[in-house]
Design an enzyme around this catalytic site. Structure first.
Site, mmCIF file in Angstrom:
data_model
loop_
_atom_site.group_PDB
_atom_site.id
_atom_site.type_symbol
_atom_site.label_atom_id
_atom_site.label_comp_id
_atom_site.label_asym_id
_atom_site.label_seq_id
_atom_site.Cartn_x
_atom_site.Cartn_y
_atom_site.Cartn_z
ATOM 1 N N SER A 148 0.866 -1.242 -0.027
ATOM 2 C CA SER A 148 0.054 0.098 0.143
ATOM 3 C C SER A 148 0.876 1.161 -0.111
ATOM 4 O O SER A 148 2.214 1.229 0.263
ATOM 5 C CB SER A 148 -0.829 -0.216 1.378
ATOM 6 N N TYR A 161 -3.970 -1.971 10.192
ATOM 7 C CA TYR A 161 -3.736 -2.206 8.515
ATOM 8 C C TYR A 161 -2.166 -1.746 8.144
ATOM 9 O O TYR A 161 -1.539 -2.271 7.426
ATOM 10 C CB TYR A 161 -4.558 -1.240 7.775
#
Length: 258
Positions: A148, A161
């Site tokens: 990410s 996350y």
């Protein structure tokens, strides 16, 4: 004449979590580049995964659908062995399966933490461990982990996350250093904000609301589409990327440039 260095003709790829979203786009994109593609996802998404299989086959590639839950660590190796048996080998693994549970850090439960880290990091590692074995035997392989933009930066309300995605970046470097001796490269792609069914469900907002939120926050001025990640995956999977390993390739619309 097309540049052959980006051709995936004769290669076999596995994309985890490929029933929809980024995984679906990457499975179809790898097939467009010439690879045969094993599609996989959890039992609850197998019908969607078969839709992805049909899209892969429409590119003229061989494909099959496999039930693979990355939280079932004991079930990963048998699926890899089936794929190698069915296709004759495995050249490319795209570790795409992942989840996010956006919450303020003060509200994160142990269950939230475990579900996120176990899916995004632990499951990714054991998929890579299982897939690299046949790659080592054949002396060639490509492992592509989906990280990410939050593999490189932080943000509020995403603690588990972001911890997992920073872990993906570090694990990618570690495995790259260890497996380069076998002619197996390990890299990661760091997508920026991308419009997928999972994101829309996680944030419970319409595409229009999400676009308005991000319009002023990064240079691209809009959420990305999954297909915009295909080029990065094809490059990292290709013969041209033989000397590229341990790298986090940010495809983030300029998010980390600010």
């Amino acid at each position: 004449m097309a540049y052959s260095g980006l051709s995936l003709e004769g290669k076999v790829a596995l994309v985890t979590g490929s029933a929809r979203g980024i995984g679906e786009a990457l499975a179809v994109g790898l097939a467009e580049a010439g690879a045969d593609v094993a599609v996989s996802d959890m039992a609850s998404r197998l019908e969607l995964a078969r839709d992805t299989q049909a899209k892969v086959e429409a590119q003229g590639a061989r494909s099959a659908t496999y039930e693979l839950d990355v939280l079932d660590i004991g079930g990963i190796q048998p699926v890899i062995e089936r794929i190698v048996s069915d296709f004759g080998k495995l050249d490319i693994l795209v570790n795409n399966a992942g989840i996010r549970i956006p919450k303020p850090a003060l509200e994160v439960t142990e269950a939230d933490w475990d579900a996120t880290v176990d899916t995004n990091l632990k499951g990714l590692f054991f998929c890579a461990q299982a897939a690299v074995r046949p790659m080592i035997e054949q002396g060639w392989g490509r492992i592509i982990n989906i990280g990410s933009q939050f593999s490189a930066v932080g943000s509020a309300d995403r603690a588990p996350y972001i911890a997992s995605k920073h872990g993906v970046a570090g694990l990618t470097r570690s495995l790259a250093a260890e497996w380069a001796q076998y002619a197996v490269t390990v890299n990661a792609i760091g997508p920026g904000p991308t419009e997928t069914p999972g994101v829309l469900a996680a944030y419970n907002r319409t595409p229009e609301e999400l676009q308005a939120e991000y319009e002023g926050r990064f240079p691209l001025g809009r959420r990305m589409q999954p297909e915009e990640l295909v080029g990065a995956a094809v490059y990292l999977a290709s013969p041209s990327a033989g000397a590229t390993t341990g790298h986090l390739l940010l495809v983030d619309g300029g998010w980390t440039a600010l």
